[in-house]
Design a protein around this motif. Structure first.
Motif, mmCIF file in Angstrom:
data_model
loop_
_atom_site.group_PDB
_atom_site.id
_atom_site.type_symbol
_atom_site.label_atom_id
_atom_site.label_comp_id
_atom_site.label_asym_id
_atom_site.label_seq_id
_atom_site.Cartn_x
_atom_site.Cartn_y
_atom_site.Cartn_z
ATOM 1 N N THR A 1 36.203 49.460 38.980
ATOM 2 C CA THR A 1 36.462 48.366 39.619
ATOM 3 C C THR A 1 34.785 47.740 40.906
ATOM 4 O OG1 THR A 1 37.020 49.131 42.043
ATOM 5 C CG2 THR A 1 38.539 48.857 40.448
ATOM 6 N N ALA B 1 32.675 45.775 43.786
ATOM 7 C CA ALA B 1 33.136 44.701 44.813
ATOM 8 C C ALA B 1 32.182 44.997 45.862
ATOM 9 C CB ALA B 1 34.508 45.519 45.641
ATOM 10 N N VAL C 1 35.318 41.960 48.147
ATOM 11 C CA VAL C 1 36.129 40.666 47.812
ATOM 12 C C VAL C 1 34.644 41.712 45.629
ATOM 13 C CG1 VAL C 1 35.432 38.678 46.785
ATOM 14 C CG2 VAL C 1 35.320 39.800 48.908
ATOM 15 N N GLY C 2 35.680 41.309 45.260
ATOM 16 C CA GLY C 2 35.562 42.099 43.569
ATOM 17 C C GLY C 2 36.218 41.957 42.211
ATOM 18 N N VAL C 3 35.925 42.473 41.255
ATOM 19 C CA VAL C 3 37.174 42.160 39.967
ATOM 20 C C VAL C 3 37.244 43.337 39.285
ATOM 21 C CG1 VAL C 3 36.350 39.696 39.741
ATOM 22 C CG2 VAL C 3 35.364 41.953 38.934
ATOM 23 N N ALA D 1 39.071 39.670 33.835
ATOM 24 C CA ALA D 1 38.549 39.869 34.444
ATOM 25 C C ALA D 1 39.868 40.066 35.960
ATOM 26 C CB ALA D 1 37.537 39.813 35.316
ATOM 27 N N ASP D 2 39.765 41.058 36.874
ATOM 28 C CA ASP D 2 41.158 40.429 37.503
ATOM 29 C C ASP D 2 40.512 40.619 38.903
ATOM 30 O OD1 ASP D 2 43.630 40.362 39.617
ATOM 31 O OD2 ASP D 2 44.063 42.251 38.784
ATOM 32 N N ALA D 3 40.504 39.019 39.853
ATOM 33 C CA ALA D 3 39.988 39.029 41.266
ATOM 34 C C ALA D 3 41.265 40.183 41.985
ATOM 35 C CB ALA D 3 39.387 38.120 41.493
ATOM 36 N N TRP E 1 41.325 40.797 46.508
ATOM 37 C CA TRP E 1 40.006 41.247 48.048
ATOM 38 C C TRP E 1 41.248 42.301 48.724
ATOM 39 C CZ3 TRP E 1 43.589 40.227 52.375
ATOM 40 C CH2 TRP E 1 42.875 40.482 53.637
ATOM 41 N N HIS F 1 44.535 39.149 42.125
ATOM 42 C CA HIS F 1 45.563 38.423 41.592
ATOM 43 C C HIS F 1 46.631 38.212 40.669
ATOM 44 C CE1 HIS F 1 45.416 34.447 39.762
ATOM 45 N NE2 HIS F 1 45.655 35.263 38.752
#
Length: 364
Positions: free
Chosen positions: A179, A181, A198-200, A206-208, A210, A236
């Motif tokens: 990951t 962020a 906040v990242g992916v 990609a899977d966002a 928070w 997500h």
């Protein structure tokens, strides 16, 4: 000639006065010359603590024996000296690049952690498996902003696995993705540490995600310490979740430290809560060996609150060299519900190396 005895008496009196009360510029006190001890004497086996060496006194000056282990250990030492500064320099370079500053902060926490482990269970032979984890932690010099890239995220690992992480080898662990962020750090109220990420997930697609974390430490009295952490997160694809963690501890005498850790987590995809209660004590036996016995109970809320597993383990963590090369021996006993609480015994042996420019604590 009549005044001659008087002059003699005057001279004797003056001499006695000078010897009794010397002038400010001079002193009759003895002068000692302090000489620095030679390095060889300071670092001699006789001068260092008994726990510094692992061999017997009659082996202090024995010539090293040429062996495969000696060649391998020398190779490992060369790798740490070469790779450790490189890992740290990478984080410092990225820090300066992102912040636009000519300086980097001293608390960079980047590391590369590699090793191998073998696990033996009832009827199963030991198999050696490689392990690797990393973190690129880049503290920028503006507005308390960090860029954090990790090989795995805690939210991707089930609670039961996190609590028994050191008992498992790589093949027993869940498949996770790295990951990345941006982390915003602030303080709320009475020094409550607060962060927003906040990242992916670094995969295709990609899977966002928070997550927000608040944590606080209290000194309850002269003995008891309380740590608490509250985290909410949203992925997500997997949905949202939350984790509540409370840890209390105090010294209990003779070098032992007691801890009680409670954790509750909501797993959105399973629509249930999972919980863990861990009791442990810890003691540093000498400057190389740490002993850490634990007893844990795991549970879940569906179909009703029930115990899913009971386990106990005993970790012997030995510092092989410096503060970056460790060995672990972990005998463990588990009673899982899925096996009708029949006992499962295992023994883990692990060797780990840390390539990092920052020396951490005991790394347990």
């Amino acid at each position: 000639m009549a005044d001659r005895p008087f002059r003699f008496r005057y001279a004797a009196l003056a001499t006695a006065f000078i010897l009794t009360f010397p002038s400010p510029g001079y002193s009759i006190e003895p002068v000692f010359e302090v000489k620095a001890r030679p390095v060889a004497e300071v670092l001699s086996p006789e001068a260092l603590p008994i726990g510094f060496y692992t061999f017997e006194p009659d082996e202090y000056w024995a010539a090293p024996r040429d062996s495969y282990w000696l060649k391998f250990s020398n190779w490992v030492l060369r790798q740490e000296r070469a790779q450790g500064p490189r890992v740290q320099s990478l984080g410092q370079w990225a820090d300066r690049t992102l912040s636009g500053s000519d300086y980097d902060l001293p608390n960079n926490e980047s590391y590369l952690r590699i090793g191998f482990a073998t696990k033996s269970e009832y009827g199963d032979p030991a198999q050696f498996e490689p392990e690797a984890r990393f973190r690129l932690d880049i503290p920028t010099t503006k507005q308390k902003l960090r860029l954090v890239i990790e090989s795995e995220s805690e939210e991707q690992i089930p609670l039961e696995e996190r609590q028994r992480y050191r008992q498992l080898t790589e093949s027993d662990r869940s498949d996770t993705e790295a990951t990345g962020a941006l982390r915003f750090l602030t303080e709320v109220g009475d020094a409550i540490n607060f962060s927003n990420d906040v990242g992916v997930r670094l995969r295709i697609p990609a899977d966002a995600f928070w997550r927000t974390t608040a944590k606080k430490r209290w000194q309850l009295d002269d003995m008891w310490v309380l740590n608490a952490q509250q985290r909410f997160y949203y992925f997500h694809q997997d949905g949202w979740g939350e984790r509540t963690w409370i840890d209390t501890g105090r010294p209990v005498g003779n070098g032992w430290y007691f801890r009680s850790s409670s954790e509750l987590e909501w797993v959105h995809r399973d629509r249930e809560f999972v919980a863990a209660q861990i009791f442990s004590v810890r003691k540093r036996m000498n400057n190389r060996l740490i002993v850490n016995p634990r007893l844990g109970v795991l549970g879940e809320s569906q179909p009703s609150w029930r115990t899913t597993s009971v386990f106990g383990d005993l970790t012997f963590r030995y510092r092989l060299h410096g503060n970056w090369l460790y060995a672990e021996l972990i005998p463990a006993l588990e009673f899982p519900r899925e096996a009708s609480f029949k006992d499962r015994a295992s023994v883990i042996f692990r060797v780990e190396m840390f390539f990092s420019g920052i020396i951490e604590g005991d790394r347990l």
